[in-house]
Design a protein around this motif. Structure first.
Motif, mmCIF file in Angstrom:
data_model
loop_
_atom_site.group_PDB
_atom_site.id
_atom_site.type_symbol
_atom_site.label_atom_id
_atom_site.label_comp_id
_atom_site.label_asym_id
_atom_site.label_seq_id
_atom_site.Cartn_x
_atom_site.Cartn_y
_atom_site.Cartn_z
ATOM 1 N N ILE A 443 8.689 68.504 45.312
ATOM 2 C CA ILE A 443 8.450 67.181 45.900
ATOM 3 C C ILE A 443 6.965 67.148 46.266
ATOM 4 O O ILE A 443 6.554 67.691 47.292
ATOM 5 N N ASP A 444 6.177 66.562 45.388
ATOM 6 C CA ASP A 444 4.709 66.622 45.544
ATOM 7 C C ASP A 444 4.139 65.296 46.039
ATOM 8 O O ASP A 444 3.024 64.920 45.684
ATOM 9 N N GLU A 445 4.893 64.605 46.862
ATOM 10 C CA GLU A 445 4.462 63.301 47.350
ATOM 11 C C GLU A 445 5.000 63.121 48.768
ATOM 12 O O GLU A 445 6.161 63.443 49.041
ATOM 13 N N LEU A 446 4.167 62.635 49.669
ATOM 14 C CA LEU A 446 4.595 62.390 51.036
ATOM 15 C C LEU A 446 5.008 60.933 51.192
ATOM 16 O O LEU A 446 4.487 60.059 50.499
ATOM 17 N N PRO A 447 5.954 60.637 52.112
ATOM 18 C CA PRO A 447 6.344 59.244 52.337
ATOM 19 C C PRO A 447 5.146 58.394 52.733
ATOM 20 O O PRO A 447 4.228 58.888 53.408
#
Length: 690
Positions: A443-447
């Motif tokens: 998961i290489d993306e932050l909210p």
């Protein structure tokens, strides 16, 4: 033949005195050499080869070389454990080189600035080319010496000289090299690279015929150690994979998943949706899921795991989530219970503090299938926990659990579907190698909408005073703060901040505030109580060691202060910083360090510049000993002698691909009995901690 092969692990003290004396056995033991194998595989750290003279400007990485250069500067510096490092900068007019000696402070007195020396060693690469602990001799203007023989230089101590080591090893090669059967099958490395046979490589790594022979021997042993490591990691996976098709069928109901997603106050990120699809696809094919979900702090791994637990429950299977601490298990339980009960699922909690009648009721509900999803700690792996139809296991912060604990929970499953989650980012190529038995999802993306944490390096007393005033104002306005020290108690040997010293300082500066203390010597229950009080705002300030690196969310905590920040690796600093920034308020991280070393400056500057855990992990690997990075010790990567996990990532991938092809061809079995024995030996040592 395998019985003869095992003789290479004979202890030195069990050999007749014609091969080795009792005194020599004692001296070799002081170097960690206990068996014939240990001695034969006690490879030189460098070579005395005066024929391979080079200019600094012509150097290449990882070669044995002689450099004639003048000393520009010499410094004595402490390293992270307080031991002395001698650092010299040298030049020959074509370039500048860094030379380091560890644990030999006397060298700084023997090197004179402006004097010319011969340095003999193996080149390493940092920002500049480096020698680590090279041999060196004063150059007195003589012509270049020539010698037919290239002499090995071993790591040694005052108990045994280089000459004696060389004589003993030469004698053992003559008498025991016959035991060292070939452990790299031709069909495994066919088409990869031409490599030395094992006995040829052993001879040439100790007493080389040429520089080229050293390089060929290095290639052979780099391949050997990677094959043993990767095959040991991968072989179990291929036994499972060979049987892993259409193991089960699932109806594919998703109504409860849709309702859950509608209840969330946010939309899943693209990265979260991608990982969910990867897991869905495997389950749809009836495959046993065996997957590592890796994501930065706050990237939403728990939401992904919850979606999959709901999906399995909706389709008739129970789920289990195991957390490393009771307080974290409670956090997961409270976070899931209300939402999941709204969509008609039953959630239970099982921890060590739940006893008596209540525990009996929970165990019965799990066994009867009256609980759809159970959340707990190590209590989940107790023998009295029996599931009716366990279909998915999720393990949070996987590095806190051993492989045996993981497998024990998995054995309780009707299916063996397993998701392990970690918030410690590791570069993808390395993660694939370390966790070769697991598929990898990242998961290489932050909210969206997260406020970046402002990070500042505090390097002097003036900034420190300003920092304390700033924190006081923030705490006064309802924010909470962490103060982290590297030690629990004050040490006479190390000039570092301890919890007790920090406590004195904080109690003086924040005398009107409520202060809690947490550290590793406290019992688990005590630590959980302190963290719960902090979460409930019964404390304004928490003084801690790194035990808070993995912990519960405290939305009101917006300040993280770390003393002696130079003592922590980048990954540890990043994990500690991740304890704040959990709410909507602006958060801050202060790194206190007066260190002036280049390594510390680089490390702390990186922390100021980025919050990206994957970038930080890459930099951490470059700046630190690879074995210090989380998880590497138990995986075996910490004791690689011939491979650098940063610079040799392509070689790691190439050998991993060879192993995968070999295992596929042989249905997960290792045909070569000598290689098989080496792998068993290696992994039994790792599991026992040797």
């Amino acid at each position: 033949m395998i019985e003869a092969y095992k003789k290479m692990y004979t202890k030195l003290e069990d050999l007749p005195s014609k091969y080795i004396t009792a005194k020599q056995v004692v001296n070799l033991k002081s170097l960690g050499i206990d068996t014939i194998y240990d001695l034969i595989y006690y490879f030189p750290r460098a070579y005395d080869n005066r024929s391979n003279v080079k200019n600094i400007g012509d150097l290449t990485f990882n070669e044995y070389v002689v450099v004639k250069a003048s000393v520009m500067s010499v410094l004595n510096m402490p390293n992270r454990s307080g031991k002395k490092i001698v650092k010299a900068m040298i030049t020959d007019g074509t370039g500048i080189m860094e030379v380091l000696w560890f644990g030999m402070p006397y060298i700084s007195k023997s090197l004179k600035v402006g004097e010319e020396y011969i340095f003999i060693g193996q080149t390493k690469k940092s920002n500049l080319f480096q020698f680590i602990n090279p041999e060196y001799k004063l150059y007195k203007g003589q012509e270049k010496e020539t010698a037919k023989e290239i002499l090995p230089i071993y790591s040694s101590n005052k108990s045994i000289t280089q000459n004696n080591l060389r004589k003993i090893i030469k004698k053992f090669l003559e008498n025991f090299l016959k035991y060292f059967e070939e452990n790299i099958p031709n069909d495994l490395v066919k088409g990869y690279k031409e490599i030395f046979e094992r006995t040829q490589a052993i001879k040439n790594i100790h007493f080389p015929e040429s520089v080229q022979a050293i390089e060929a021997a290095n290639l052979r042993f780099a391949t050997e150690e990677l094959l043993i490591l990767e095959l040991g990691i991968l072989k179990n996976r291929f036994i499972v994979d060979s049987l892993n098709t259409k193991k089960y069928e699932i109806e594919g109901k998703k109504e409860k998943v849709k309702k859950f997603l509608e209840l969330l106050p946010f939309e899943l990120t693209r990265a979260q949706k991608k990982v969910i699809k990867e897991i869905y696809d495997e389950i749809s094919d009836g495959k046993i899921v065996n997957r590592l979900v890796q994501g930065d702090v706050g990237s939403g791994k728990t939401a992904v795991a919850t979606v999959m637990l709901i999906y399995m429950a909706e389709n008739g299977y129970q789920g289990a989530l195991m957390a490393p601490t009771e307080i974290l298990a409670n956090q997961h339980y409270l976070g899931m219970k209300e939402r999941l009960e709204k969509i008609g699922l039953r959630v239970g909690l099982l921890t060590s503090s739940i006893k008596g009648k209540k525990k009996t009721e929970i165990l019965e509900a799990i066994a009867n299938g009256d609980i759809d999803i159970v959340i707990g700690t190590h209590s989940l792996i107790e023998d009295n926990v029996v599931f009716k139809k366990l279909g998915l296991i999720v393990i949070d912060e996987q590095h806190r659990f051993g492989v045996n604990q993981r497998n024990k929970l998995r054995e309780k499953g009707f299916l063996g579907n397993l998701l392990v989650m970690t918030a410690t980012p590791i570069p993808r190529s390395l993660a694939l190698s370390i966790y070769g038995d697991l598929d990898l999802s990242i998961i290489d993306e932050l909210p969206p909408g997260r406020t970046p944490i402002k990070t500042k390096w505090i390097a002097n007393d003036k900034d420190l005073s300003i920092m304390y005033d700033f924190i006081y104002k923030k705490v006064n306005s309802g924010n909470q703060a962490y103060f982290v020290a590297p030690l629990i108690e004050t040490s006479d040997k190390m000039a570092l901040k301890s919890v007790d010293k920090v406590s004195e300082e904080i109690e003086r500066r924040f005398s009107d505030k409520k202060i809690g203390i947490i550290h590793g010597k406290m019992k688990a229950k005590e630590k959980d109580e302190v963290m719960l009080k902090f979460k409930n705002k019964e404390y304004d300030i928490l003084i801690a060691t790194t035990v808070i690196e993995v912990g519960i969310d405290v939305p009101a905590s917006t300040i993280m202060t770390i003393y002696n920040a130079e003592r922590f690796g980048l990954s540890a600093l990043h994990q500690l910083r991740g304890r704040v920034g959990r709410g909507s308020k602006q958060s801050y991280c202060f790194l206190i360090s007066d260190s002036t070393t280049e390594n510390s400056k680089q490390r702390l500057s990186i922390m100021e510049k980025t919050e990206d855990g994957f970038i930080i992990a890459e930099e951490d690997l470059k700046l630190r000993n690879s074995g210090e990075i989380f998880g590497l010790r138990q995986s075996g990567f910490s004791d690689l002698k011939f491979i650098d996990i940063i610079y040799d990532s392509k070689t790691i991938k190439d050998v991993r691909d060879l192993c995968i092809a070999y295992l596929k061809k042989n249905k997960g079995k290792i045909k070569n009995e000598f290689l098989k024995y080496d792998i068993e030996r290696k992994f039994s040592d790792l599991q026992s901690g040797n």
